[in-house]
Design a protein around this motif. Structure first.
Motif, PDB file in Angstrom:
ATOM      1  N   ARG A   6       0.822  -1.196   0.000  1.00  0.00           N
ATOM      2  CA  ARG A   6       0.000   0.000   0.000  1.00  0.00           C
ATOM      3  C   ARG A   6       0.864   1.257   0.000  1.00  0.00           C
ATOM      4  O   ARG A   6       0.363   2.349   0.088  1.00  0.00           O
ATOM      5  CB  ARG A   6      -0.934  -0.018   1.203  1.00  0.00           C
ATOM      6  N   THR A   7       2.165   1.116  -0.094  1.00  0.00           N
ATOM      7  CA  THR A   7       3.067   2.267  -0.116  1.00  0.00           C
ATOM      8  C   THR A   7       4.058   2.140  -1.264  1.00  0.00           C
ATOM      9  O   THR A   7       5.220   1.811  -1.054  1.00  0.00           O
ATOM     10  CB  THR A   7       3.824   2.397   1.223  1.00  0.00           C
ATOM     11  N   PRO A   8       3.613   2.385  -2.497  1.00  0.00           N
ATOM     12  CA  PRO A   8       4.504   2.277  -3.654  1.00  0.00           C
ATOM     13  C   PRO A   8       5.511   3.419  -3.684  1.00  0.00           C
ATOM     14  O   PRO A   8       5.334   4.448  -3.019  1.00  0.00           O
ATOM     15  CB  PRO A   8       3.540   2.382  -4.834  1.00  0.00           C
ATOM     16  N   THR A   9       6.534   3.247  -4.464  1.00  0.00           N
ATOM     17  CA  THR A   9       7.512   4.309  -4.653  1.00  0.00           C
ATOM     18  C   THR A   9       7.295   4.964  -6.014  1.00  0.00           C
ATOM     19  O   THR A   9       6.657   4.387  -6.903  1.00  0.00           O
ATOM     20  CB  THR A   9       8.946   3.763  -4.594  1.00  0.00           C
ATOM     21  N   GLN A 192       1.009  -2.183 -15.018  1.00  0.00           N
ATOM     22  CA  GLN A 192       1.001  -2.154 -13.559  1.00  0.00           C
ATOM     23  C   GLN A 192      -0.456  -2.249 -13.120  1.00  0.00           C
ATOM     24  O   GLN A 192      -1.332  -1.604 -13.719  1.00  0.00           O
ATOM     25  CB  GLN A 192       1.591  -0.845 -13.028  1.00  0.00           C
ATOM     26  N   THR A 193      -0.741  -3.031 -12.090  1.00  0.00           N
ATOM     27  CA  THR A 193      -2.129  -3.221 -11.662  1.00  0.00           C
ATOM     28  C   THR A 193      -2.299  -2.805 -10.204  1.00  0.00           C
ATOM     29  O   THR A 193      -1.498  -3.161  -9.343  1.00  0.00           O
ATOM     30  CB  THR A 193      -2.560  -4.682 -11.835  1.00  0.00           C
ATOM     31  N   VAL A 194      -3.379  -2.063  -9.964  1.00  0.00           N
ATOM     32  CA  VAL A 194      -3.663  -1.556  -8.626  1.00  0.00           C
ATOM     33  C   VAL A 194      -5.103  -1.884  -8.274  1.00  0.00           C
ATOM     34  O   VAL A 194      -6.031  -1.527  -9.010  1.00  0.00           O
ATOM     35  CB  VAL A 194      -3.441  -0.040  -8.533  1.00  0.00           C
ATOM     36  N   THR A 223      -4.680  -0.587  -2.488  1.00  0.00           N
ATOM     37  CA  THR A 223      -4.827   0.641  -1.721  1.00  0.00           C
ATOM     38  C   THR A 223      -6.291   0.880  -1.372  1.00  0.00           C
ATOM     39  O   THR A 223      -7.190   0.425  -2.087  1.00  0.00           O
ATOM     40  CB  THR A 223      -4.282   1.860  -2.498  1.00  0.00           C
ATOM     41  N   ASP A 224      -6.526   1.583  -0.280  1.00  0.00           N
ATOM     42  CA  ASP A 224      -7.885   1.990   0.075  1.00  0.00           C
ATOM     43  C   ASP A 224      -8.035   3.511  -0.013  1.00  0.00           C
ATOM     44  O   ASP A 224      -9.054   4.061   0.388  1.00  0.00           O
ATOM     45  CB  ASP A 224      -8.275   1.500   1.473  1.00  0.00           C
ATOM     46  N   PHE A 229      -2.558   7.407  -2.858  1.00  0.00           N
ATOM     47  CA  PHE A 229      -1.726   6.500  -3.651  1.00  0.00           C
ATOM     48  C   PHE A 229      -1.143   7.240  -4.851  1.00  0.00           C
ATOM     49  O   PHE A 229       0.066   7.170  -5.123  1.00  0.00           O
ATOM     50  CB  PHE A 229      -2.554   5.312  -4.114  1.00  0.00           C
ATOM     51  N   LEU A 230      -1.988   7.956  -5.579  1.00  0.00           N
ATOM     52  CA  LEU A 230      -1.526   8.681  -6.763  1.00  0.00           C
ATOM     53  C   LEU A 230      -0.526   9.770  -6.399  1.00  0.00           C
ATOM     54  O   LEU A 230       0.461   9.989  -7.109  1.00  0.00           O
ATOM     55  CB  LEU A 230      -2.708   9.292  -7.503  1.00  0.00           C
ATOM     56  N   ALA A 231      -0.760  10.444  -5.294  1.00  0.00           N
ATOM     57  CA  ALA A 231       0.152  11.498  -4.866  1.00  0.00           C
ATOM     58  C   ALA A 231       1.539  10.939  -4.583  1.00  0.00           C
ATOM     59  O   ALA A 231       2.546  11.620  -4.815  1.00  0.00           O
ATOM     60  CB  ALA A 231      -0.393  12.206  -3.630  1.00  0.00           C
TER      61      ALA A 231
END
Length: 236
Positions: A6-9, A192-194, A223-224, A229-231
């Motif tokens: 839930r914390t991508p780079t 990429q899949t979210v 992510t919830d 997430f986008l930011a």
């Protein structure tokens, strides 16, 4: 080993220039439950069309959804319904439960490249929904069930049609969805899949086909909170 996180780079999405978003329960949180109105309208449609009691109509509605991807597809195959009539009646809903989401709008606007809505609903429904959220202006285009010739996700042919029509380079694309099964094809295409999930599963009613065990190989991230997430993945 899948990287459910839930914390991508930013590095994870540095290559992405094609951003593809499902609509319902993706661009707005599951708990808003806007789709419940559509669900009720579909049940009423089946009940009136086939002269069934509500409970019987709802059971058939859900069976068609499971067998064919959408209730509409099942009704077209088995009963020859007019899809435009069905869509108009199914989407005759009240959008007032949606409010403007400036943080989400800013996050989508900041994404590099093109942004699309890819929905099993109609363009009108997508425009009304995204408009109420205050994010419509940030999207380049909408691909709906009509453009898909009424063949819904997760059918491979529908993804292929979308990618070809919009000239999407899948190796530079990311797909955001609330249904795990709708991310299988995007993953095989190199996207990429979210997966978007409710922020409180204990308080949110989730059908079994919406659930994920958390270890699916076709899901890269979960992510919830779409805006947050986008930011985190915007490349400065």
């Amino acid at each position: 080993m899948t990287k459910i996180d839930r914390t991508p780079t930013k590095a994870d999405f540095a290559h992405v220039t094609e951003w593809v978003f499902d609509l319902d329960n993706t661009l707005y949180p599951h708990h808003v439950n806007l789709f419940a109105q559509i669900d009720q309208n579909m049940t009423a449609y089946v009940s009136a069309l086939l002269q069934m009691e509500r409970d019987e109509a709802r059971k058939l509605q859900k069976q068609y959804y499971l067998d064919h991807g959408t209730t509409l597809q099942g009704l077209m195959i088995h009963h020859g319904v007019d899809p435009n009539d069905f869509l108009e009646k199914a989407h005759a809903i009240d959008y007032s439960s949606l409010t403007a989401q400036p943080e989400l709008g800013a996050a989508i606007k900041a994404l590099p490249g093109r942004k699309f809505i890819f929905t099993n609903g109609s363009v009108k429904h997508a425009e009304m929904t995204a408009g109420a959220l205050g994010i419509l202006e940030h999207f380049d285009d909408i691909f709906d069930i009509v453009a898909a010739e009424f063949v819904p996700k997760p059918a491979q042919v529908t993804y292929d049609k979308f990618m070809a029509l919009k000239r999407v380079e899948t190796g530079k694309a990311a797909m955001f969805e609330d249904l795990p099964r709708n991310l299988v094809v995007p993953k095989t295409l190199g996207m990429q899949t979210v997966l978007l999930v409710p922020n409180n599963l204990e308080e949110t009613i989730v059908e079994w086909w919406e659930q994920t065990s958390g270890d699916e190989d076709h899901i890269d991230f979960v992510t919830d909170d779409l805006a947050a997430f986008l930011a985190r993945v915007v490349v400065d």
